[in-house]
Design an enzyme around this catalytic site. Structure first.
Site, short mmCIF file in Angstrom:
data_model
loop_
_atom_site.label_atom_id
_atom_site.label_comp_id
_atom_site.label_asym_id
_atom_site.label_seq_id
_atom_site.Cartn_x
_atom_site.Cartn_y
_atom_site.Cartn_z
N PHE A 123 -1.84 11.27 -45.21
CA PHE A 123 -3.22 10.78 -45.09
C PHE A 123 -3.27 9.99 -43.79
CE2 PHE A 123 -6.15 7.22 -46.02
CZ PHE A 123 -7.21 7.81 -46.69
N LEU A 125 -5.57 7.83 -41.45
CA LEU A 125 -6.81 7.09 -41.20
C LEU A 125 -6.61 6.07 -40.07
CD1 LEU A 125 -9.71 6.21 -42.30
CD2 LEU A 125 -8.50 4.58 -43.75
N PRO A 128 -4.37 2.85 -33.59
CA PRO A 128 -3.92 1.61 -32.95
C PRO A 128 -5.02 0.55 -32.90
CG PRO A 128 -3.13 3.51 -31.73
CD PRO A 128 -4.02 4.04 -32.81
N ALA A 130 -7.82 0.61 -34.95
CA ALA A 130 -8.64 0.66 -36.17
C ALA A 130 -7.74 0.58 -37.39
CB ALA A 130 -9.46 1.94 -36.21
N SER A 132 -7.67 -2.64 -40.28
CA SER A 132 -8.57 -3.13 -41.33
C SER A 132 -9.99 -2.65 -41.08
CB SER A 132 -8.56 -4.67 -41.36
OG SER A 132 -7.31 -5.11 -41.84
N ILE A 157 1.61 6.35 -40.01
CA ILE A 157 1.31 7.40 -40.99
C ILE A 157 2.55 7.70 -41.86
CG2 ILE A 157 0.46 9.77 -41.32
CD1 ILE A 157 -1.56 7.61 -40.12
N HIS A 338 20.06 -15.12 -57.63
CA HIS A 338 21.32 -14.49 -57.19
C HIS A 338 22.08 -15.37 -56.18
CE1 HIS A 338 19.71 -10.87 -59.09
NE2 HIS A 338 20.92 -10.34 -58.99
N GLY A 339 21.41 -16.39 -55.65
CA GLY A 339 22.08 -17.29 -54.69
C GLY A 339 22.56 -16.53 -53.47
N GLU A 363 -2.33 0.13 -47.05
CA GLU A 363 -3.47 0.63 -47.84
C GLU A 363 -4.53 -0.45 -48.05
OE1 GLU A 363 -2.78 3.60 -50.74
OE2 GLU A 363 -0.88 4.19 -49.83
N1 COS Z 1 -15.66 4.51 -52.97
C1 COS Z 1 -16.72 5.22 -52.50
N2 COS Z 1 -17.53 4.79 -51.48
C2 COS Z 1 -17.25 3.59 -50.94
C3 COS Z 1 -16.18 2.79 -51.37
C4 COS Z 1 -15.36 3.29 -52.43
N3 COS Z 1 -14.33 2.59 -52.88
N4 COS Z 1 -16.14 1.66 -50.63
C5 COS Z 1 -17.17 1.73 -49.77
N5 COS Z 1 -17.83 2.90 -49.95
C6 COS Z 1 -19.03 3.35 -49.23
C7 COS Z 1 -20.11 2.27 -49.26
O1 COS Z 1 -20.88 2.37 -50.44
C8 COS Z 1 -20.92 2.59 -48.04
O2 COS Z 1 -21.81 3.63 -48.33
P1 COS Z 1 -23.28 3.73 -47.67
O3 COS Z 1 -23.06 4.03 -46.23
O4 COS Z 1 -23.94 4.83 -48.42
O5 COS Z 1 -23.90 2.37 -47.89
C9 COS Z 1 -19.88 3.12 -47.05
O6 COS Z 1 -18.74 3.52 -47.84
C10 COS Z 1 -19.44 2.08 -46.03
O7 COS Z 1 -18.86 1.00 -46.74
P2 COS Z 1 -18.90 -0.50 -46.19
O8 COS Z 1 -20.29 -0.82 -45.73
O9 COS Z 1 -18.30 -1.37 -47.23
O10 COS Z 1 -17.97 -0.40 -44.89
P3 COS Z 1 -17.35 -1.53 -43.95
O11 COS Z 1 -17.27 -1.02 -42.57
O12 COS Z 1 -18.03 -2.84 -44.21
O13 COS Z 1 -15.79 -1.61 -44.40
C11 COS Z 1 -13.84 -2.25 -45.60
C12 COS Z 1 -15.35 -1.89 -45.58
C13 COS Z 1 -13.47 -3.42 -44.70
C14 COS Z 1 -13.61 -2.62 -47.04
C15 COS Z 1 -13.03 -1.00 -45.19
O14 COS Z 1 -13.11 -0.78 -43.80
C16 COS Z 1 -11.57 -1.05 -45.61
O15 COS Z 1 -11.23 -0.83 -46.77
N6 COS Z 1 -10.68 -1.34 -44.64
C17 COS Z 1 -9.27 -1.25 -44.87
C18 COS Z 1 -8.79 0.11 -44.49
C19 COS Z 1 -7.47 0.41 -45.09
O16 COS Z 1 -7.25 0.26 -46.27
N7 COS Z 1 -6.57 0.88 -44.23
C20 COS Z 1 -5.27 1.29 -44.66
C21 COS Z 1 -5.15 2.73 -44.32
S1 COS Z 1 -4.13 3.65 -45.34
S2 COS Z 1 -2.33 2.97 -45.07
#
Ligand code: COS
Length: 383
Positions: A123, A125, A128, A130, A132, A157, A338-339, A363
């Site tokens: 997966f 996503l 560098p 992007a 959080s 990844i 376990h020291g 994640e």
């Molecule tokens: N399931 C389905 N849809 C979801 C959802 C979920 N769990 N969470 C959010 N959405 C939807 C929202 O409803 C929103 O939909 P609309 O556009 O229709 O309103 C859309 O996705 C955008 O969501 P949101 O506005 O919350 O986005 P943000 O940019 O504010 O970001 C966070 C939210 C910060 C929570 C998100 O970017 C995140 O989880 N970041 C961490 C990323 C991560 O986990 N990286 C690790 C990668 S894998 S190792």
């Protein structure tokens, strides 16, 4: 609420336990040292059905749902965190994205061989710039004739390079924010696709973590997952499963660390007897057992909600946040009990301590989990 497992689930748990204890545990130190999970382990997991245990039988899975998947992950994590992460990167996020968002044709084409473990999935996503802020991604997918042409770099990844099928997120529409991102099924064999070398890591060393580089990778339009622009939601929905998986992995590791600590406390003698009779040690064991109990309760409660088909975003983030921090507390106390031996690489607890740390980061960092939980709480009805 009924917390008992069915007969089938118990049999699966037993199979996973025997495999983890007999086949994986003896190799765990070597996996950590050599930074690789042997192909033979992945093959055996495939033979046991673990690579697709969560998915319905019609797609080549074993239909055990999320509870069954968590049972397997818990047992594997007692033996070797790296092995459980190879499985998690494949099943709970890589294949899961295709299952959740793929068209019927894509499911029929890709899931059977992925569930059979003939191919490994990943997966992709994070980039560098992007992490959080996943929506800040710069990888682009430009429509051209019968293809989307992908350009960009992914980072950190899991299963990078070893996986053959990737669920990759890219920007299809500039200026549309989270609604301008789409998901593609990309195969390692596609020209222009390249994985970097494995990163050197503090823990989970046997799982490969790499960059992915894409230079004019021509991905057929039929590999666009779901609808154009739905990619961000696909990522978030998939990560709900990934975060629950991490909870199960933390639970397994915490149980093992507690068991090792009990054994050590009962056998290590100081001041004329086993250290287990000292209240300082007893209090640490009591706190560890309390954390394990809470972790177990919430992992399977959340998994049951997931299996019921209800949205479980809040539960997944609560599980990920609590279990990763609880595991941190448990392994810290385990080292303390376990020291000096707990600090030596000769004993497994040192590896458990290193392996545990990533769970508060990947994640979605725990800061992001707090943000998700707060949003969910503030927008829901009365608690
Ligand atoms: N399931 C389905 N849809 C979801 C959802 C979920 N769990 N969470 C959010 N959405 C939807 C929202 O409803 C929103 O939909 P609309 O556009 O229709 O309103 C859309 O996705 C955008 O969501 P949101 O506005 O919350 O986005 P943000 O940019 O504010 O970001 C966070 C939210 C910060 C929570 C998100 O970017 C995140 O989880 N970041 C961490 C990323 C991560 O986990 N990286 C690790 C990668 S894998 S190792």
């Amino acid at each position: 609420m009924d917390f008992s497992f069915s007969e089938e689930q118990r049999m699966l748990q037993d199979t996973a336990r025997k495999f983890a204890q007999n086949e994986v545990k003896p190799l765990a130190a070597q996996i950590d040292l050599e930074c690789d999970v042997p192909e033979s382990i992945i093959r055996q997991m495939a033979d046991l059905g673990f690579m697709g245990i969560v998915f319905p039988e019609e797609y080549g899975g074993f239909g055990f749902g999320e509870i069954g998947y968590c049972l397997v992950q818990e047992e594997l994590s007692r033996a070797c965190a790296s092995t459980s992460i190879v499985l998690g990167g494949h099943e709970s996020i890589g294949v899961m994205a295709i299952y959740l968002a793929g068209t019927e044709e894509q499911r029929q084409k890709f899931l059977p061989e992925l569930c059979a473990g003939e191919k490994l999935a990943a997966f992709a996503l994070t980039e560098p710039g992007a992490g959080s802020d996943a929506a800040a991604m710069r990888t682009t997918a430009t429509e051209e004739d019968d293809c989307f042409v992908l350009n960009g770099q992914k980072t950190f990844i899991t299963n990078g390079g070893v996986a053959e099928v990737y669920s990759i997120f890219a920007r299809t529409d500039e200026g549309k924010g989270t609604r301008g991102i789409s998901t593609f099924i990309v195969e390692k064999s596609m020209p222009g696709f390249r994985a970097g070398p494995p990163e050197k890591k503090m823990g989970i060393r046997g799982s490969h973590t790499t960059d992915i580089f894409m230079e004019n990778v021509r991905v057929p339009k039929e590999n666009l997952m779901g609808t154009r622009g739905a990619g961000f939601k696909v990522a978030m929905h998939t990560l709900d499963y990934g975060r629950l998986s991490i909870g199960a992995q933390c639970l397994g590791a915490a149980k093992e660390a507690l068991d090792m600590s009990i054994t050590h406390a009962n056998t290590r003698e100081q001041f004329g007897g086993p250290i287990a009779r000292l209240q300082a040690i007893q209090f640490m064991l009591a706190e560890m057992a309390t954390d394990v109990y809470a972790m177990e309760s919430m992992v399977y409660r959340a998994a049951a909600k997931c299996d019921s088909g209800e949205r479980f975003t809040r539960e997944a983030s609560i599980v990920k946040l609590f279990c990763s921090e609880a595991l941190g507390r448990v392994v810290d106390k385990a080292v303390q009990i376990h020291g000096g031996m707990g600090y030596m690489s000769e004993y497994p607890i040192e590896r458990f301590y290193r392996d545990a740390r990533i769970n508060r980061i990947f994640e979605g960092t725990n800061e992001i989990q707090r943000l998700v939980i707060a949003r969910e709480v503030l927008t829901s009805q009365k608690y």
